[in-house]
Design a protein around this motif. Structure first.
Motif, PDB file in Angstrom:
ATOM      1  N   ARG A   1       2.152   1.825  -3.509  1.00  0.00           N
ATOM      2  CA  ARG A   1       1.086   2.150  -4.306  1.00  0.00           C
ATOM      3  C   ARG A   1       0.756   3.657  -4.370  1.00  0.00           C
ATOM      4  O   ARG A   1       0.607   4.377  -5.197  1.00  0.00           O
ATOM      5  N   ASP A   2       0.632   4.095  -2.763  1.00  0.00           N
ATOM      6  CA  ASP A   2       0.355   5.385  -2.541  1.00  0.00           C
ATOM      7  C   ASP A   2       1.498   6.234  -3.282  1.00  0.00           C
ATOM      8  O   ASP A   2       0.937   7.542  -3.619  1.00  0.00           O
TER       9      ASP A   2
ATOM     10  N   GLY B   1       0.845  -1.267   0.128  1.00  0.00           N
ATOM     11  CA  GLY B   1      -0.041  -0.290  -0.027  1.00  0.00           C
ATOM     12  C   GLY B   1       0.705   1.267  -0.056  1.00  0.00           C
ATOM     13  O   GLY B   1       0.453   2.188  -0.737  1.00  0.00           O
TER      14      GLY B   1
END
Length: 292
Positions: free
Chosen positions: A278-279, A275
């Motif tokens: 991805r962010d 995550g």
């Protein structure tokens, strides 16, 4: 070794593929290349990816793996580099396939990629026709394209290819939500290249190419934070990215090969690490094109 279908082609591949660019170098002794190729197969790697532009790689695969031809999926590239024949013509594709079969000491190529040609070339009937005739003649099992950006998108949407190869890594992932997602939905196999992003977490060595410098620039801009064991994390990211059939990592070093295998055995990245990566990309890198 985890195995997956290469889309709907009927071919199964290992989640880790062996890239043979390093094995084609004259700095690698032929005997060492042979040992590495056979070790990869012994350890369960079933996808071997090469190209005529990788020095002696195709000849070394033929020399050292011909007796084990049924034990692996052979992926190579074409469309250029045939003496006396203009690049990116139907004649170059046809003659290049025949030359590759000879170098590789085989009667068929499992996956033949048109190698990073521009869109106007990719659309040409003589180029596509020559590849499709090779499939009909049994010289090639799966017609494929290796490239990025609008060419990759066209290849996926054209219905003319059973597999594609493109860059997938922590700093080059724009294709995941577009062409790769559409490829997976259409049953097109996806081979991820450059999964280690040219080791973008390290300072480039003197004389490194512009692709290495660009990946390093992207990595510093993303500032993804500390991740333990970057090589392992990067490979796990690429190999377990949605839609990816296999991630091809090049190596001439048996220790590195074993490390890569252990990374795949560790499975997908933890959700919090994935995550965060991805962010960071969504915030800073969505406009970055795929690097050819």
């Amino acid at each position: 070794m985890l195995r997956r279908p290469l889309g709907a082609t009927g071919i199964e591949v290992s989640a880790l593929g062996l890239g043979t660019g390093p094995l084609g170098s004259p700095r690698v002794a032929d005997a060492d290349a042979g040992r590495l190729l056979n070790l990869a197969l012994d350890l369960g790697v079933t996808l071997v990816d090469t190209a005529p532009s990788y020095g002696e790689a195709e000849r070394r695969i033929g020399r050292h793996l011909a007796a084990r031809r049924d034990a692996f999926v052979l992926s190579t590239k074409g469309g250029y580099g045939v003496a006396g024949v203009p690049d990116w013509t139907g004649a170059a594709v046809a003659a290049g396939i025949d030359a590759a079969l000879s170098r590789l000491r085989t009667d068929r190529i499992d996956v033949l990629h048109l190698h990073s040609c521009p869109l106007e070339t990719l659309r040409r009937d003589d180029v596509l026709g020559a590849l499709e005739r090779a499939v009909l003649d049994g010289k090639v099992r799966i017609a494929a394209y290796s490239g990025e950006n609008r060419e990759l998108a066209w290849a996926v949407d054209s219905g003319r290819f059973g597999a594609v190869q493109c860059s997938v890594n922590v700093v080059d992932r724009a294709a995941l939500d577009g062409p790769i997602a559409r490829a997976a939905a259409a049953g097109i196999g996806v081979i991820a290249k450059r999964p280690l992003a040219n080791a973008a977490w390290r300072e480039p060595t003197p004389g490194a190419g512009p692709d290495v410098a660009e990946y390093r620039r992207r990595f510093l801009e993303l500032a993804p934070g500390d991740v333990a064991a970057w090589p392992e994390a990067a490979l796990r990211f690429a190999a377990f990215a949605p839609g990816v059939s296999s991630a091809v990592a090049g190596s001439a070093n048996p220790t590195h090969l074993r490390h890569n295998l252990r990374a795949i055995e560790a499975g997908p990245l933890p959700a919090d690490v994935a995550g965060r990566l991805r962010d960071a990309f969504e915030a800073r890198g969505r406009h970055w094109p795929g690097l050819v």
